[in-house]
Write a protein that holds these residues in place. Sequence first.
Motif, PDB file in Angstrom:
ATOM      1  N   LYS A 180       0.819  -1.207   0.000  1.00 12.32           N
ATOM      2  CA  LYS A 180       0.000   0.000   0.000  1.00 12.32           C
ATOM      3  C   LYS A 180       0.858   1.263   0.000  1.00 12.32           C
ATOM      4  N   ALA A 181       2.162   1.097   0.238  1.00 13.93           N
ATOM      5  CA  ALA A 181       3.056   2.258   0.332  1.00 13.93           C
ATOM      6  C   ALA A 181       3.625   2.622  -1.039  1.00 13.93           C
ATOM      7  N   ARG A 182       3.774   3.922  -1.288  1.00 17.34           N
ATOM      8  CA  ARG A 182       4.384   4.383  -2.536  1.00 17.34           C
ATOM      9  C   ARG A 182       5.902   4.413  -2.413  1.00 17.34           C
ATOM     10  N   VAL A 183       6.399   4.640  -1.189  1.00 21.04           N
ATOM     11  CA  VAL A 183       7.837   4.694  -0.943  1.00 21.04           C
ATOM     12  C   VAL A 183       8.170   3.806   0.243  1.00 21.04           C
ATOM     13  N   ILE A 184       9.194   2.989   0.115  1.00 23.85           N
ATOM     14  CA  ILE A 184       9.649   2.109   1.197  1.00 23.85           C
ATOM     15  C   ILE A 184      11.086   2.483   1.538  1.00 23.85           C
ATOM     16  N   GLY A 185      11.351   2.750   2.801  1.00 20.51           N
ATOM     17  CA  GLY A 185      12.694   3.111   3.237  1.00 20.51           C
ATOM     18  C   GLY A 185      13.308   2.020   4.092  1.00 20.51           C
ATOM     19  N   CYS A 186      14.584   1.731   3.841  1.00 19.65           N
ATOM     20  CA  CYS A 186      15.291   0.746   4.659  1.00 19.65           C
ATOM     21  C   CYS A 186      16.787   0.913   4.485  1.00 19.65           C
ATOM     22  N   THR A 187      17.555   0.298   5.348  1.00 18.07           N
ATOM     23  CA  THR A 187      19.007   0.282   5.186  1.00 18.07           C
ATOM     24  C   THR A 187      19.377  -0.809   4.188  1.00 18.07           C
ATOM     25  N   VAL A 188      20.609  -0.769   3.701  1.00 15.72           N
ATOM     26  CA  VAL A 188      21.042  -1.821   2.773  1.00 15.72           C
ATOM     27  C   VAL A 188      21.129  -3.164   3.496  1.00 15.72           C
ATOM     28  N   THR A 189      21.419  -3.115   4.786  1.00 17.64           N
ATOM     29  CA  THR A 189      21.431  -4.357   5.573  1.00 17.64           C
ATOM     30  C   THR A 189      20.025  -4.936   5.652  1.00 17.64           C
ATOM     31  N   GLY A 190      19.040  -4.046   5.881  1.00 14.99           N
ATOM     32  CA  GLY A 190      17.656  -4.498   5.913  1.00 14.99           C
ATOM     33  C   GLY A 190      17.198  -5.029   4.572  1.00 14.99           C
ATOM     34  N   ALA A 191      17.654  -4.393   3.497  1.00 17.34           N
ATOM     35  CA  ALA A 191      17.283  -4.853   2.157  1.00 17.34           C
ATOM     36  C   ALA A 191      17.827  -6.249   1.885  1.00 17.34           C
ATOM     37  N   ALA A 192      19.052  -6.514   2.344  1.00 22.03           N
ATOM     38  CA  ALA A 192      19.639  -7.837   2.154  1.00 22.03           C
ATOM     39  C   ALA A 192      18.952  -8.880   3.025  1.00 22.03           C
ATOM     40  N   SER A 193      18.603  -8.485   4.256  1.00 22.44           N
ATOM     41  CA  SER A 193      17.962  -9.423   5.188  1.00 22.44           C
ATOM     42  C   SER A 193      16.557  -9.808   4.726  1.00 22.44           C
ATOM     43  N   HIS A 194      15.876  -8.875   4.042  1.00 24.09           N
ATOM     44  CA  HIS A 194      14.497  -9.112   3.615  1.00 24.09           C
ATOM     45  C   HIS A 194      14.405  -9.127   2.094  1.00 24.09           C
ATOM     46  N   LYS A 195      15.389  -9.714   1.455  1.00 23.23           N
ATOM     47  CA  LYS A 195      15.433  -9.700  -0.008  1.00 23.23           C
ATOM     48  C   LYS A 195      14.216 -10.382  -0.628  1.00 23.23           C
ATOM     49  N   ALA A 196      13.789 -11.499  -0.040  1.00 26.39           N
ATOM     50  CA  ALA A 196      12.629 -12.206  -0.580  1.00 26.39           C
ATOM     51  C   ALA A 196      11.386 -11.322  -0.531  1.00 26.39           C
ATOM     52  N   LEU A 197      11.264 -10.564   0.560  1.00 25.86           N
ATOM     53  CA  LEU A 197      10.127  -9.655   0.698  1.00 25.86           C
ATOM     54  C   LEU A 197      10.180  -8.550  -0.350  1.00 25.86           C
TER      55      LEU A 197
END
Length: 280
Positions: A19-36
């Motif tokens: 539902k979000a137009r913009v998603i913010g995260c750290t690169v560590t978070g992006a790697a941890s939740h890559k499947a998501l």
Amino acid sequence: MQAELKELRNSGWEAVLKKARVIGCTVTGAASHKALLDALQPGVLLVEEAGELLEAHVLTSLSTKTKHLVLIGDHKQLRPKVESYSLQKESGRGYDLNVSLFERLVLAGFPHASLAVQHRMHPDISRLVRPTYPALHDHPSVAQHPAVKGLGQHRVVFIHHEVPEDGEDSNSGWHASKVQQSKVNSHEVGMVRAVVTYLLQQGYAKEQLVVLTPYLGQLLELKQALAKEMGAAVDEMDMADLRKAVLPQLLANLYVEDKDKQHGNNGVRLATIDNYQGEE
């Protein structure tokens, strides 16, 4: 079971994040939740402080659905942190792990745009970086920045001395593996204490002053010199580095800046250059 629980949590987050137009995260978070992130299929990836990120961290944030990658940073400032010197570009061994994707693309001639006007530094200060950024111009507003109290019209002051760094005995209390990785100069500690005291006498609040140093060893010495007289605070990143490098008894009475900020009792801010760069 753990995999099933993670998949269940991801399905809940996916429903919310779609539902979000913009998603913010750290690169560590992006790697941890890559499947998501792959399930969300974001088409545009915007990375800030890209000059300080390992190339691998950016690559793990990409997905097969990424259409645009926008990198924002400065390859002429600090590179990504790589603990092993042999893996750094400076070693000349060819691994170059501390060369960011941002730097590599810019130096390869990839199309990019550069900042043309700066709104921060008085011209007296920006003149120092002009050789590095010859095309950078000052916005007219920066000429109105007030001078430093107690220094007349001087905004940049260099104080020269010829006192060498302390000997290895100054590193007592450090973990053995860290002793050779830091430097201490007691003479400069005294100079810093005198300058800080003088500026406080001009009417500045302690929270308005920041002391930067390249070395953790010097950071610790500055803390011990300033803490009793005027208070000294470090941030969580420097505190974490200190905990890894020195014995616990040397950190007594040293508080972390963010924890005390809400109470308004911070002292003079102490920081290493690596961790402070980019905060502003």
